[in-house]
Structure formats: C-alpha cells, structure tokens
Write an enzyme that holds these catalytic residues in place. Structure first.
Site, PDB file in Angstrom:
ATOM      1  N   HIS A  61     -27.100  19.604  36.247  1.00 51.22           N
ATOM      2  CA  HIS A  61     -26.021  20.488  35.826  1.00 51.22           C
ATOM      3  C   HIS A  61     -26.011  20.564  34.298  1.00 51.22           C
ATOM      4  O   HIS A  61     -26.847  19.936  33.627  1.00 51.22           O
ATOM      5  CB  HIS A  61     -24.665  20.024  36.367  1.00 51.22           C
ATOM      6  CG  HIS A  61     -24.204  18.703  35.845  1.00 51.22           C
ATOM      7  ND1 HIS A  61     -24.841  17.509  36.118  1.00 51.22           N
ATOM      8  CD2 HIS A  61     -23.150  18.366  35.037  1.00 51.22           C
ATOM      9  CE1 HIS A  61     -24.206  16.515  35.539  1.00 51.22           C
ATOM     10  NE2 HIS A  61     -23.182  17.011  34.854  1.00 51.22           N
ATOM     11  N   HIS A  63     -23.685  19.778  31.883  1.00 53.89           N
ATOM     12  CA  HIS A  63     -22.914  18.962  30.949  1.00 53.89           C
ATOM     13  C   HIS A  63     -23.836  18.340  29.903  1.00 53.89           C
ATOM     14  O   HIS A  63     -24.962  17.934  30.203  1.00 53.89           O
ATOM     15  CB  HIS A  63     -22.124  17.897  31.702  1.00 53.89           C
ATOM     16  CG  HIS A  63     -20.925  18.468  32.400  1.00 53.89           C
ATOM     17  ND1 HIS A  63     -20.260  17.812  33.397  1.00 53.89           N
ATOM     18  CD2 HIS A  63     -20.270  19.657  32.229  1.00 53.89           C
ATOM     19  CE1 HIS A  63     -19.231  18.564  33.822  1.00 53.89           C
ATOM     20  NE2 HIS A  63     -19.234  19.680  33.121  1.00 53.89           N
ATOM     21  N   ASP A  65     -24.251  15.616  28.276  1.00 57.03           N
ATOM     22  CA  ASP A  65     -24.903  14.311  28.370  1.00 57.03           C
ATOM     23  C   ASP A  65     -26.156  14.344  29.240  1.00 57.03           C
ATOM     24  O   ASP A  65     -26.943  13.400  29.235  1.00 57.03           O
ATOM     25  CB  ASP A  65     -23.925  13.239  28.866  1.00 57.03           C
ATOM     26  CG  ASP A  65     -23.274  13.581  30.191  1.00 57.03           C
ATOM     27  OD1 ASP A  65     -22.929  14.756  30.404  1.00 57.03           O
ATOM     28  OD2 ASP A  65     -23.085  12.665  31.015  1.00 57.03           O
ATOM     29  N   HIS A  66     -26.363  15.443  29.943  1.00 55.73           N
ATOM     30  CA  HIS A  66     -27.535  15.573  30.804  1.00 55.73           C
ATOM     31  C   HIS A  66     -28.610  16.492  30.227  1.00 55.73           C
ATOM     32  O   HIS A  66     -29.706  16.565  30.787  1.00 55.73           O
ATOM     33  CB  HIS A  66     -27.115  16.107  32.183  1.00 55.73           C
ATOM     34  CG  HIS A  66     -26.284  15.134  32.964  1.00 55.73           C
ATOM     35  ND1 HIS A  66     -26.780  14.399  34.027  1.00 55.73           N
ATOM     36  CD2 HIS A  66     -24.982  14.764  32.825  1.00 55.73           C
ATOM     37  CE1 HIS A  66     -25.826  13.623  34.507  1.00 55.73           C
ATOM     38  NE2 HIS A  66     -24.719  13.832  33.802  1.00 55.73           N
ATOM     39  N   HIS A 140     -19.310  19.689  41.312  1.00 52.01           N
ATOM     40  CA  HIS A 140     -18.920  18.846  40.172  1.00 52.01           C
ATOM     41  C   HIS A 140     -18.204  19.715  39.145  1.00 52.01           C
ATOM     42  O   HIS A 140     -18.825  20.456  38.392  1.00 52.01           O
ATOM     43  CB  HIS A 140     -20.139  18.175  39.537  1.00 52.01           C
ATOM     44  CG  HIS A 140     -19.809  17.388  38.301  1.00 52.01           C
ATOM     45  ND1 HIS A 140     -18.844  16.390  38.283  1.00 52.01           N
ATOM     46  CD2 HIS A 140     -20.297  17.453  37.038  1.00 52.01           C
ATOM     47  CE1 HIS A 140     -18.777  15.885  37.064  1.00 52.01           C
ATOM     48  NE2 HIS A 140     -19.636  16.520  36.279  1.00 52.01           N
ATOM     49  N   ASP A 210     -24.019  14.007  38.976  1.00 47.44           N
ATOM     50  CA  ASP A 210     -22.559  13.940  39.019  1.00 47.44           C
ATOM     51  C   ASP A 210     -22.039  14.766  40.197  1.00 47.44           C
ATOM     52  O   ASP A 210     -22.461  15.903  40.406  1.00 47.44           O
ATOM     53  CB  ASP A 210     -21.963  14.499  37.726  1.00 47.44           C
ATOM     54  CG  ASP A 210     -22.383  13.695  36.499  1.00 47.44           C
ATOM     55  OD1 ASP A 210     -23.209  12.777  36.645  1.00 47.44           O
ATOM     56  OD2 ASP A 210     -21.886  13.996  35.406  1.00 47.44           O
ATOM     57  N   HIS A 268     -25.235   6.217  36.594  1.00 48.39           N
ATOM     58  CA  HIS A 268     -24.118   6.849  35.870  1.00 48.39           C
ATOM     59  C   HIS A 268     -22.974   5.846  35.737  1.00 48.39           C
ATOM     60  O   HIS A 268     -21.835   6.101  36.105  1.00 48.39           O
ATOM     61  CB  HIS A 268     -23.665   8.125  36.604  1.00 48.39           C
ATOM     62  CG  HIS A 268     -23.048   9.151  35.704  1.00 48.39           C
ATOM     63  ND1 HIS A 268     -21.693   9.320  35.594  1.00 48.39           N
ATOM     64  CD2 HIS A 268     -23.593  10.069  34.885  1.00 48.39           C
ATOM     65  CE1 HIS A 268     -21.431  10.305  34.744  1.00 48.39           C
ATOM     66  NE2 HIS A 268     -22.581  10.774  34.291  1.00 48.39           N
TER      67      HIS A 268
END
Length: 300
Positions: A61, A63, A65-66, A140, A210, A268
C-alpha cells in the site's frame, strides 16, 4: 522453496533494532522485494543480499513507511549503472503516489533507472514458470492495499524402482518421461504415468502487510505453509488497533489457527511492546508463531 530475508520489521516508526518495512523473497533464481521502506538499500547491504538480480518490487500500500526507500534505492542502482528494468507492482493509488514522488525528484516520466509500473488487480501478478505470485485486496484505512500469495507448484518425480523394473536406462529417455512424454524401450511403449510418483514439493507463502481486519481473507490464506502478517498491537489495546487500522497479535494468531497454516511469522512490530509480550499472546492461540526481526532468514 522460498527464502525470506526480513529487511525491516518496524511499525511506522523505526527503532535502533528495526527498520521500516521491507521483505526480500527469493525463489528459483528470482528476487522480489515486498515494500521498500526508508533505508531498505542499506538493509540489503547489511544483510549480505545486495542488489544483484533485484528487478521487482511489490507494494502492499501507499503509506510512506512502506515506499519512501524507493528513490534512494533507484538512485543507487542508477549509480551502479544497472541495465535491468525495475518493475513496480502496486494498487493504482499506490503507483500514483510513487510516480509523483519520483517526478518530484527527477521530472515526470524520468528516473535514474528504467522503471515499469504495473497496477494490481486481484489475481495473477507474476508468473515465472517456476513460481507464481497472486494478489488479493486487503482493507487498511483509505488505501488500495494488497496481500500476496507466493506459490510454487507441486511436481511429480520419477520413481527409481519403476524405471529399473521397466528397463529405462539413465539419460535422455528419463528426461522425456519427466517432461510428460512417452518413450519406447525394447519395442515397448512406456507412459509417464507408469513411472511418475504422486505430486509433492509445492510451497505456499502468504504475505499480508498492514490490515485492519482478516474478514474475507481465509480463501487466500487457507493451508499456507507460512503466513507473514502484521501484529502491531496487543489485545489489551484492541480499540486503538481499530482506530489505526491494524491487527492485534491475538487476532493474527486466531486467523492462522482457523486457516491451518503451517507457521505464523509476525512483523510490523510496535516499540510500545516487548517481543516476549507479543509472542506470548500469539503463541497461546497458535503455538507455531515466530516474531520476525531485522535480518532474519527463513526458508519455506
């Protein structure tokens, strides 16, 4: 067989021990990166995996941090003058964010390396012949999130006892039978079914990033040899988990137990808990649970 190297196992905020999310999956000479958090290129070096033969990224996805490690990785690959095209797979919204991020650094449609973007829809994403990767939608928050099924087919192997009994000599004739083609030995036709054993050796690995719920995901996970999934919160903080769109360790373990997976690997990880707390909550429900740490190497 799939070999996993965990390059980052933190939840949102990195720690001294855990980097932002990234997972390297290797099989049949191919290497696939699942997510690319900030600092992933250094984790590749520290793990000993390096950059060779790395030409695909699967994004769970959008976000940050990914995905924030992508520009740095691409810049380094450009300096190394890689000639391979990097294919980035992700939901349409995820790819839109990534392309805008790259355009902000190098201009629209430009990057230090050749890049191809492939938008994910449910179903087959990659097929190498030796293994396949299917994707499925995951809920998510407000993202277009996906989970991934890595699967190698079960194969039928030649039975030595039958080959000897039927007088099949070593060499090309056995190769023909292994490929599913009949042969003739001493004026006798021998069919592959005469010498092949039952299917064996297939592996199923499921990776879920996530997710705020496991509802509707059993059809993709059932019977997996290994499930890699987030467990950001403990059950005592379940309301907070709901607010942030994440699972508890107990929920992940219950999901694994209900779907008869072989091994559960939790990732995670939140810095608010000790690993032992997370493992205790999950293992009480699903004993074959492991907490992933950066640079763990696991084969399934």
């Amino acid at each position: 067989m799939f070999a996993l190297t965990f390059l980052g196992t933190s939840a949102s905020v990195p720690s001294a021990e855990r980097n932002h999310p990234a997972l390297l999956v290797e099989a049949a000479g191919k290497r696939v990166l699942v997510d690319c958090g900030e600092g992933t290129q250094r984790q590749l070096l520290r793990s000993g995996a390096g950059f060779r033969r790395l030409d695909r990224i699967l994004l769970t996805h959008a976000h940050l941090d990914h995905v924030l490690g992508i520009p740095g990785l691409f810049s380094t690959l450009g300096l190394r003058q890689t000639s391979e095209t990097m294919t980035v797979h992700g939901g349409a919204g995820t790819l839109d964010l990534v392309t805008r991020m790259l355009a902000g650094l190098w201009g629209a449609g430009r990057a230090p390396i050749a890049v191809q973007f492939e938008a994910l829809t449910e179903g087959r994403a990659i097929d190498t012949g030796e293994f396949a990767v299917d994707c499925f939608p995951v809920r998510h928050r407000d993202t277009d999130s996906f989970g991934f099924i890595f699967q190698s087919p079960a194969r039928r192997h030649l039975r030595p006892d039958r080959l000897i009994a039927l007088g099949v000599p070593d060499g090309p004739l056995r190769g023909e039978l292994a490929a599913g083609r009949p042969i003739v030995v001493a004026d006798r036709t021998i069919d592959p079914e005469d010498v092949l054993g039952p299917p064996s050796g297939g592996s199923k690995l499921v990776v879920i990033g996530d997710t705020e719920t496991t509802e509707g995901l059993s059809q993709y996970v059932a019977g997996a040899d290994m499930l890699v999934i987030e467990a950001t919160f403990l059950d005592r903080d379940a309301p907070t988990a709901r607010n942030y769109g994440h699972l508890t360790a107990a929920e992940a373990a219950s999901f694994a137990a209900a779907n008869e997976v072989g091994q559960l690997v939790l990732t995670h990880m939140s810095g608010r808990y000790e690993d032992a707390e997370i493992l205790a909550e999950a293992a009480k429900i699903f004993p074959n649970t492991r907490i992933a740490a950066d640079f763990d190497h696991i084969v399934v």
